[in-house]
Write an enzyme that holds these catalytic residues in place. Structure first.
Site, PDB file in Angstrom:
ATOM      1  CG  ASP A  14     -13.449  14.045 -10.638  1.00 21.09           C
ATOM      2  OD1 ASP A  14     -14.030  13.101 -11.199  1.00 21.09           O
ATOM      3  OD2 ASP A  14     -14.058  14.977 -10.064  1.00 21.09           O
ATOM      4  CD  GLU A 221     -18.391  14.433 -16.660  1.00 17.40           C
ATOM      5  OE1 GLU A 221     -18.905  15.513 -16.310  1.00 17.40           O
ATOM      6  OE2 GLU A 221     -18.623  13.365 -16.073  1.00 17.40           O
TER       7      GLU A 221
END
Ligand code: FUB
Length: 320
Positions: A14, A221
């Site tokens: 991420d 997301e």
């Protein structure tokens, strides 16, 4: 440039890339092998600290690990799962916006503050009031206003909310119901709270219709916002269909019109990215699970150059 794994020494995911003081900083999640079993709610992601990295040259430069900038045990309100984060600068201070589960196993967003981009970041005692779900992206607009984009479905719990209210049950839209929307809220001047109730972001097709729940390119997301030629590019992961896609709008709140795929599926279940301009080139930071032989909970950060075509559309890429 050839795609580059940035930190083969450890598993990081991420990656949120930001330029501060002429240097590129990366704020990833820190994967490790906790032994937790894989499940559809991301129970295998039991991260317990964050590191920060920097580099001067994306293509060949040394990647410096500045070490641990925040630990789960130092956050009074958090119980587990330090997932995605991002950092933004305001008036010479650096604000880490991150997500974690509280003691009731509900995700919220928190703020931690540092004097330098490398940290250490000192956490606030409580989460941001009215925050929920996961994957914050902190975006500073040209006028200095700061917006936090967030939200994620399944393990990210967005399906537990309607507007900003907890439903007490889960409702995941299906078929031709409108897909769940990511959220955005402007931050208050002190950067400790939202300055407004979070708003839903509409991602619409070329006819202005919100993308439907069964559309493989709908939001799941990993919100990210960047600006290109004065327009707002909102990008995100489609989760269970494994694409990174984007939509473009004319203001930070949208609506954003769906444009296409940026990155085809990578090895590993999740795909999560950030997009940044550095020294005149654009880059897509992301992760995959090639170095861990496909273990979804052990991801490695990577970077590729990103290009726009003559119509300002992002050129679609394959993971290599
Ligand atoms: O790293 C944990 C979660 O996996 C992130 O919050 C999601 O975006 C996915 O990458």
């Amino acid at each position: 440039m050839k795609p580059r794994y940035l930190y083969p020494q450890d598993y990081m995911a991420d990656p949120s890339a930001n330029v501060f003081n002429g240097k590129l900083y990366i704020y990833p999640s820190h994967d490790w092998d906790s032994g937790a079993a894989f499940d559809d709610d991301g129970g295998h992601f039991q991260m317990k600290d964050y590191h920060v990295f920097s580099l001067d040259d994306v293509e060949n430069g040394e990647v410096t690990d500045h070490g641990m900038m925040l630990r789960l045990e130092d956050i009074p309100w958090a119980d587990r799962q330090l997932w995605d984060n991002d950092v933004v600068e305001k008036d010479g201070k650096y604000y880490l916006i991150y997500c974690a589960k509280d003691k009731t196993q509900t995700f919220h967003l928190g703020v931690a503050i540092a004097d330098k981009p490398e940290g250490p970041f000192i956490p606030q005692p409580d989460p941001i009031r009215g925050s929920y779900s996961i994957d914050p992206c902190a975006f500073k607009d040209d006028d200095g206003k700061i917006y936090v984009y967030f939200g994620g479905i399944w393990g990210g719990q967005l399906q537990r909310y309607k507007g900003n209210k907890a439903l007490g049950v889960e409702h995941l839209p299906e078929g031709d119901e409108p897909a769940l929307s990511p959220r955005v809220a402007r931050m208050a001047d002190d950067m400790l709270q939202f300055d407004e109730a979070p708003r839903e972001i509409l991602i619409v097709d070329e006819d202005g219709e919100p993308l439907k729940a069964d559309n493989p390119y709908r939001f799941f997301e990993a919100s990210w916002m960047h600006k290109y030629k004065g327009r707002y590019y909102f990008s995100y992961s489609t989760g269970d269909t494994h694409f990174i896609c984007y939509a473009v709008g004319d203001n930070p709140y949208g609506p954003f019109t769906y444009q296409g795929v940026i990155l085809d599926p990578v090895v590993g279940w999740t795909s999560h990215h950030s997009i940044v301009e550095f020294k005149g080139k654009w880059y897509l930071f992301h992760h995959d699970c090639v170095p861990s032989d496909g273990k979804t909970w052990l991801r490695s950060m990577k970077v590729m150059e990103l290009e726009y075509d003559e119509n300002d559309k992002i050129v679609r890429m394959e993971s290599k």
